[in-house]
Structure formats: C-alpha cells, structure tokens
Motif scaffolding. Structure first.
Motif, PDB file in Angstrom:
ATOM      1  N   GLN A 116       0.844  -1.496  -0.314  1.00  0.00           N
ATOM      2  CA  GLN A 116       0.152   0.007  -0.318  1.00  0.00           C
ATOM      3  C   GLN A 116       0.640   1.079   0.024  1.00  0.00           C
ATOM      4  OE1 GLN A 116      -1.251  -1.924   3.181  1.00  0.00           O
ATOM      5  NE2 GLN A 116      -3.718  -1.731   3.229  1.00  0.00           N
ATOM      6  N   GLY A 117       0.136   2.909  -0.568  1.00  0.00           N
ATOM      7  CA  GLY A 117       1.251   3.468  -0.328  1.00  0.00           C
ATOM      8  C   GLY A 117       0.919   3.981   1.145  1.00  0.00           C
ATOM      9  N   CYS A 118       2.451   4.125   1.220  1.00  0.00           N
ATOM     10  CA  CYS A 118       2.813   5.170   2.561  1.00  0.00           C
ATOM     11  C   CYS A 118       2.484   6.113   2.790  1.00  0.00           C
ATOM     12  CB  CYS A 118       4.666   4.542   2.821  1.00  0.00           C
ATOM     13  SG  CYS A 118       5.451   5.399   4.174  1.00  0.00           S
ATOM     14  N   SER A 119       2.144   6.629   3.914  1.00  0.00           N
ATOM     15  CA  SER A 119       1.610   8.104   3.715  1.00  0.00           C
ATOM     16  C   SER A 119       2.358   8.783   5.211  1.00  0.00           C
ATOM     17  CB  SER A 119      -0.324   8.351   4.679  1.00  0.00           C
ATOM     18  OG  SER A 119      -0.162   7.475   5.920  1.00  0.00           O
ATOM     19  N   ASN A 120       2.922   8.184   5.809  1.00  0.00           N
ATOM     20  CA  ASN A 120       4.296   9.096   6.812  1.00  0.00           C
ATOM     21  C   ASN A 120       4.765   7.947   7.474  1.00  0.00           C
ATOM     22  OD1 ASN A 120       5.361  11.362   8.776  1.00  0.00           O
ATOM     23  ND2 ASN A 120       2.909  11.880   7.965  1.00  0.00           N
ATOM     24  N   LEU A 121       5.695   8.421   8.290  1.00  0.00           N
ATOM     25  CA  LEU A 121       6.338   7.239   8.907  1.00  0.00           C
ATOM     26  C   LEU A 121       7.589   8.193   9.553  1.00  0.00           C
ATOM     27  CD1 LEU A 121       9.649   8.649   7.476  1.00  0.00           C
ATOM     28  CD2 LEU A 121       8.984   7.150   5.049  1.00  0.00           C
ATOM     29  N   THR A 122       7.813   7.465  10.790  1.00  0.00           N
ATOM     30  CA  THR A 122       9.102   8.427  11.634  1.00  0.00           C
ATOM     31  C   THR A 122      10.047   6.352  12.204  1.00  0.00           C
ATOM     32  OG1 THR A 122       9.517   9.441  13.637  1.00  0.00           O
ATOM     33  CG2 THR A 122       7.517   7.250  13.571  1.00  0.00           C
ATOM     34  N   PHE A 123      11.290   6.987  12.559  1.00  0.00           N
ATOM     35  CA  PHE A 123      11.908   5.952  13.325  1.00  0.00           C
ATOM     36  C   PHE A 123      11.358   6.266  15.526  1.00  0.00           C
ATOM     37  CE2 PHE A 123      14.495   7.819   9.400  1.00  0.00           C
ATOM     38  CZ  PHE A 123      15.083   7.109   9.461  1.00  0.00           C
ATOM     39  N   GLY A 124      11.620   4.457  15.631  1.00  0.00           N
ATOM     40  CA  GLY A 124      11.202   4.957  17.347  1.00  0.00           C
ATOM     41  C   GLY A 124      12.069   3.796  17.812  1.00  0.00           C
ATOM     42  N   GLY A 125      11.469   3.209  19.182  1.00  0.00           N
ATOM     43  CA  GLY A 125      12.090   1.677  18.976  1.00  0.00           C
ATOM     44  C   GLY A 125      13.155   2.528  20.081  1.00  0.00           C
ATOM     45  N   PRO A 126      13.489   1.728  21.361  1.00  0.00           N
ATOM     46  CA  PRO A 126      14.527   2.686  22.402  1.00  0.00           C
ATOM     47  C   PRO A 126      15.585   2.819  21.892  1.00  0.00           C
ATOM     48  CG  PRO A 126      13.033   0.644  23.386  1.00  0.00           C
ATOM     49  CD  PRO A 126      13.091   0.423  21.865  1.00  0.00           C
ATOM     50  N   LYS A 127      16.598   1.946  21.288  1.00  0.00           N
ATOM     51  CA  LYS A 127      16.921   2.788  19.752  1.00  0.00           C
ATOM     52  C   LYS A 127      16.931   3.396  18.708  1.00  0.00           C
ATOM     53  CE  LYS A 127      19.808  -1.559  21.097  1.00  0.00           C
ATOM     54  NZ  LYS A 127      20.773  -2.357  20.598  1.00  0.00           N
ATOM     55  N   ARG A 128      15.714   3.783  18.787  1.00  0.00           N
ATOM     56  CA  ARG A 128      15.371   4.708  17.265  1.00  0.00           C
ATOM     57  C   ARG A 128      15.309   4.268  16.132  1.00  0.00           C
ATOM     58  NH1 ARG A 128      12.951   9.811  17.066  1.00  0.00           N
ATOM     59  NH2 ARG A 128      12.177  10.374  19.831  1.00  0.00           N
ATOM     60  N   ASP A 129      15.837   2.651  16.481  1.00  0.00           N
ATOM     61  CA  ASP A 129      16.650   2.109  14.664  1.00  0.00           C
ATOM     62  C   ASP A 129      14.897   1.461  14.341  1.00  0.00           C
ATOM     63  OD1 ASP A 129      16.315  -0.155  16.777  1.00  0.00           O
ATOM     64  OD2 ASP A 129      18.335  -1.018  16.142  1.00  0.00           O
ATOM     65  N   HIS A 130      14.221   1.464  14.696  1.00  0.00           N
ATOM     66  CA  HIS A 130      12.649   1.207  13.815  1.00  0.00           C
ATOM     67  C   HIS A 130      11.842   1.888  12.683  1.00  0.00           C
ATOM     68  CE1 HIS A 130      13.607  -2.659  16.513  1.00  0.00           C
ATOM     69  NE2 HIS A 130      12.629  -3.634  15.839  1.00  0.00           N
ATOM     70  N   LEU A 131      11.988   1.526  11.706  1.00  0.00           N
ATOM     71  CA  LEU A 131      11.078   2.343  10.971  1.00  0.00           C
ATOM     72  C   LEU A 131       9.700   1.950  10.936  1.00  0.00           C
ATOM     73  CD1 LEU A 131      11.765   4.992   8.938  1.00  0.00           C
ATOM     74  CD2 LEU A 131      11.390   3.238   7.633  1.00  0.00           C
ATOM     75  N   PHE A 185       3.453  -0.772   8.952  1.00  0.00           N
ATOM     76  CA  PHE A 185       4.579  -1.749   9.823  1.00  0.00           C
ATOM     77  C   PHE A 185       5.779  -1.032  10.363  1.00  0.00           C
ATOM     78  CE2 PHE A 185       1.973  -1.821   5.313  1.00  0.00           C
ATOM     79  CZ  PHE A 185       2.015  -3.290   5.031  1.00  0.00           C
ATOM     80  N   VAL A 186       6.884  -2.343  10.409  1.00  0.00           N
ATOM     81  CA  VAL A 186       7.442  -1.489  10.936  1.00  0.00           C
ATOM     82  C   VAL A 186       9.107  -2.209  10.152  1.00  0.00           C
ATOM     83  CG1 VAL A 186       7.844  -3.119  12.730  1.00  0.00           C
ATOM     84  CG2 VAL A 186       8.954  -1.038  13.138  1.00  0.00           C
ATOM     85  N   LEU A 187      10.284  -2.063  10.024  1.00  0.00           N
ATOM     86  CA  LEU A 187      10.701  -2.025   9.940  1.00  0.00           C
ATOM     87  C   LEU A 187      12.773  -2.054  10.799  1.00  0.00           C
ATOM     88  CD1 LEU A 187      12.855  -3.706   7.676  1.00  0.00           C
ATOM     89  CD2 LEU A 187      13.411  -2.115   6.498  1.00  0.00           C
ATOM     90  N   GLN A 188      12.785  -2.980  10.649  1.00  0.00           N
ATOM     91  CA  GLN A 188      14.173  -2.794  11.591  1.00  0.00           C
ATOM     92  C   GLN A 188      15.158  -2.039  10.676  1.00  0.00           C
ATOM     93  OE1 GLN A 188      15.734  -5.936  13.872  1.00  0.00           O
ATOM     94  NE2 GLN A 188      17.117  -4.298  16.147  1.00  0.00           N
ATOM     95  N   VAL A 189      16.180  -1.316  11.136  1.00  0.00           N
ATOM     96  CA  VAL A 189      16.818  -0.697  10.112  1.00  0.00           C
ATOM     97  C   VAL A 189      19.100  -0.781  10.958  1.00  0.00           C
ATOM     98  CG1 VAL A 189      15.874   0.544   9.296  1.00  0.00           C
ATOM     99  CG2 VAL A 189      16.579   2.269  10.803  1.00  0.00           C
ATOM    100  N   GLY A 190      19.572  -0.584   9.885  1.00  0.00           N
ATOM    101  CA  GLY A 190      20.586  -0.430  10.633  1.00  0.00           C
ATOM    102  C   GLY A 190      21.176   1.131  10.852  1.00  0.00           C
ATOM    103  N   THR A 191      20.046   2.005  10.704  1.00  0.00           N
ATOM    104  CA  THR A 191      20.779   3.480  11.549  1.00  0.00           C
ATOM    105  C   THR A 191      20.316   3.635  12.148  1.00  0.00           C
ATOM    106  OG1 THR A 191      21.040   5.769  10.517  1.00  0.00           O
ATOM    107  CG2 THR A 191      19.360   4.081   9.182  1.00  0.00           C
ATOM    108  N   GLN A 192      20.189   4.722  12.526  1.00  0.00           N
ATOM    109  CA  GLN A 192      18.545   5.413  13.644  1.00  0.00           C
ATOM    110  C   GLN A 192      18.348   6.956  13.191  1.00  0.00           C
ATOM    111  OE1 GLN A 192      22.290   6.076  16.650  1.00  0.00           O
ATOM    112  NE2 GLN A 192      21.094   4.574  18.154  1.00  0.00           N
ATOM    113  N   GLY A 193      17.137   7.278  13.734  1.00  0.00           N
ATOM    114  CA  GLY A 193      16.030   8.369  13.218  1.00  0.00           C
ATOM    115  C   GLY A 193      16.903   9.345  14.218  1.00  0.00           C
ATOM    116  N   PHE A 194      16.300  10.445  13.291  1.00  0.00           N
ATOM    117  CA  PHE A 194      17.666  11.883  13.640  1.00  0.00           C
ATOM    118  C   PHE A 194      16.075  12.082  14.965  1.00  0.00           C
ATOM    119  CE2 PHE A 194      17.734  16.635  13.737  1.00  0.00           C
ATOM    120  CZ  PHE A 194      18.708  16.252  14.915  1.00  0.00           C
TER     121      PHE A 194
END
Length: 410
Positions: free
Chosen positions: A374-389, A398-407
């Motif tokens: 589905q089209g993605c309307s909005n997103l943010t980084f979260g989780g205790p380490k901010r490494d989940h999109l 939806f969520v994806l664990q990533v290899g970076t951190q959100g600002f």
C-alpha cells in the motif's frame, strides 16, 4: 491505489545481494532458504530454484498472523546503491503490525514513554502502539481528525487537528494549549505535519487536505471547499466551543515562534500544497514535500521534495531535492524523516510495485526502496534505540528494523 495498476520489477541492484555482514552469516541465510523452500509462499521456477514471495510476486507475499516465515534478506528491501546496505539490517524483515485502521498518519515516537502515537484521520482516533506488548490501543477517545504529531524538545505532544483546523500542545499537567488557529485574521486550513526546532519554535505545513467531510470538515457555504453550500459542514463531532477556520485560505508553511507568534515562512506562490517536512540533522536545511491539489484548489503541487536553507527564522530560496519519478512514473510523496547521517526517508504512493518508502542520500540520490503493498502516507523512527522505521500505509502500520537511527525528536 488500485488493484488493477500494473506491476513493476526493479532492474537495479538485486535485493538478495548480501552485505558484508550478511556474508559472514552464510549459514544462517542458508537455513532460512531451506525453510523457505518448504514454504508455500515460495514459488518454484522451471529451473527448480526458489523465488521468495514479495509484494509483486504471484501469489503475493502474505502478512500478519499465519503468514509463512519471512525470507531473509527481505525481497522488498531493494538496494539501488551499495551505500544502502549500511542503512539496513539483513536479518530484519518488513512486518505488518496492525491493519484495522482507516487512514493512518502522523506517527511520532515518545522516547520517555516508549510508545508510538499515530492518528487515524478518517475515523478520528488517536492511537498508541506500545513497544513492550505490541498492542495498538486508544490513546484518546476523540482525535478530532488529527493528522501530524510530534514531540517537542520538552517531551510534550504537539498535534495538528484537521477538524478544528488548529495546532495544539498537550502540557505535562494534562491541559491542552492552542498554539495556532489563525493567521492574518483568517482561520487556518488544516495543519498537516509539524516538526520542532531546538530554538523552541515549531514549523508546520497548512494545506487544505482536511477541508472535506472525510478528513475534517468542509468550508462554510461559499468557501472554496464548499462553494455551493450543499455540504453540511458543521456536523459530525460533538463539539465544545467554536470550530476553527471556516473558509479555506491560501496554503502556507508556518513557524510558531517561542513567544507564540505565528509567521509565514512560505506563501502559496512559493510552494503549492506543502505536506510533509523535516529538518536536516544540523538544522541548516528544511525539506518540504509538495503534493497534488487539495479541496478548493485550481493548481496543485509538483509532487516533488523541495529543500530550503534555514536562515534563523526565515528560509532562503528553494530548489527541487528529488522529483519523485521512478521508472517513468510520477510518485506522490508524503511524510519524510531523516536519519542521523542525513539520509532522507520518504513515504510514497503510486502503482503497486513502486509505492512504499524511498531513501535518498544527502545529495538527493535514490539509494534504496522499501516496497509495500500500500502507499505509505507517513513514517518515523522509533524503538528504544530509534532503529525501527514505523510506516503508516493506508489502514496498516508496518515496521522495519534498520541499520541506522532516526534523528530525534520525531
């Protein structure tokens, strides 16, 4: 998005190319492949090899409870430039956490509370995802068709309310304060997205997407979004006090100064239909998305991401950062966020196979994509380490664990 839209295959870098870290775990990847061979979700080709189910496969990938184990690396995490490998984690699949929404928007992560706030605009619900349990719960009984959310540098929740056409802040004592509901003697349109600045200001976009009966309320009779007055504009919520704006005005990007004054940093002539926005990690640049025309408009935005130099409380001239065209198709960008390295992650809608999340490096080069059903309307980084999109896509989260951190803050 229509189910009849064509499917697209990517001819760029294969999503199954392993990163250096993934190559170290060859045994783990082989075990995953063997498990996938036994799964009905994997499609055997005439040569006998196995092709993992994805958003564009037939049958399509399954999501949620009862779905087969995810193939790793995820075939819907698409690497277009080798640098994207450093921003992903090979052993993390895209997961759908929930699919009972109407139209989800405005995800914002509370570091102190360890939960995600999000808005269901058309069902007018304020929702919360709890990290420890994975539950989606009611955050407040009435959301007033809220759209964008953010937490300021003091940890207070700031909300864009489409129905009241205003920006409010929830104080630590539980009270609510109206920060902006008018400009130049006129009511606002429908504040859409908002971000904090460390100087204490808040910057927000004010297009007219909530000036309709689906996402907020229409104009009063005679307004641009209800010219003939047939729409019953003032029904649908149990209200206390007055509705905010009643007639659509020009689009603006605003700054709420620390002293509470509201100033326009961009006019409609500068940028049509401003939508998602975010700062670069050094706060020297402001990225703003321009989207198609909203209710009551004759001219819409160019569906590109624009970037402006930040000069204190004002903006310098803008330029196109990314035109959001892929494989000859004009995509529709929406919410945006940056990671700590300055890469920009953008939710996008468009044909099945192309929609999802686009990732650009600081120079504006598209380096990777996350393909969603589905089209993605909005997103943010979260989780205790901010490494989940966290990604809001129509009725789903939806969520994806990533290899970076959100600002931070989100």
């Amino acid at each position: 998005m229509s189910a009849q839209m064509p499917l697209f295959d990517d001819a760029e870098v294969s999503p199954l190319v392993l990163s250096r870290r993934a190559a170290i775990a060859t045994g783990f990847g082989f075990a995953c492949l063997m498990r996938r061979n036994a799964s009905a979700a994997a499609t055997a080709t005439p040569s006998g090899s196995v092709s993992p189910a994805s958003v564009v496969s037939q049958p399509a990938r399954q999501w949620g409870a009862g779905a087969p184990p995810a193939y790793l690396p995820d075939p819907d995490v698409i690497v277009l430039d080798p640098s994207f490998h450093d921003l992903t984690y090979f052993a993390a699949p895209i997961r759908r956490l929930w699919d009972q929404g109407g139209w989800l928007e405005g995800p914002a992560w509370s570091s102190e509370g360890r939960f995600l706030v999000l808005s269901d605009v058309i069902q007018s619900k304020a929702l919360r995802y709890i990290w420890e349990t994975g539950e989606i719960t009611q955050f407040r009984p009435e959301g007033y068709a809220a759209n964008g959310n953010c937490f300021d540098f003091d940890g207070r929740l700031v909300v864009c309310e489409d129905f009241f056409r205003r920006v409010v802040r929830w104080e630590h004592d539980g009270s609510v304060k109206v920060l902006a509901d008018s400009f130049d003697g006129k009511g606002l349109n429908s504040p859409n997205d908002i971000v904090p600045h460390p100087d204490g200001s808040l910057w927000f976009t004010d297009p007219g997407y909530g000036d309709n009966i689906t996402e907020g309320h229409a104009d009063a009779p005679g307004g641009p979004a209800n010219r003939d007055g047939r729409l019953r504009w003032n029904i649908g919520r149990e209200l206390i006090g007055e509705i905010g704006g009643t007639k659509r005005q020009s689009d603006h990007v605003f700054r709420i100064d620390p002293d509470g004054s509201v100033k326009a940093v961009l006019q409609e002539v500068d940028l049509h239909d401003p939508n998602g926005l975010c700062f670069s990690p050094d706060y020297k640049k402001l990225y703003i998305v321009s989207t198609p025309k909203g209710p009551g408009q004759s001219i819409g935005g160019d569906q590109a991401i624009h970037v402006y130099d930040v000069n204190g409380s004002t903006l310098g001239p803008g330029q196109v950062f990314a035109d959001m065209r892929l494989n000859g198709v004009q995509m529709n960008p929406d919410g945006i966020r940056v990671d700590v390295f300055g890469n920009l992650w953008c939710g996008a809608s468009g044909p099945l196979g192309l929609c999802g999340v686009f990732v650009f490096n600081p120079a504006g080069k598209l380096i990777g994509r996350l393909r969603l059903p589905q089209g993605c309307s909005n997103l943010t980084f979260g989780g205790p380490k901010r490494d989940h999109l966290f990604m809001c896509a129509a009725n789903s989260l939806f969520v994806l664990q990533v290899g970076t951190q959100g600002f931070a803050p989100s």
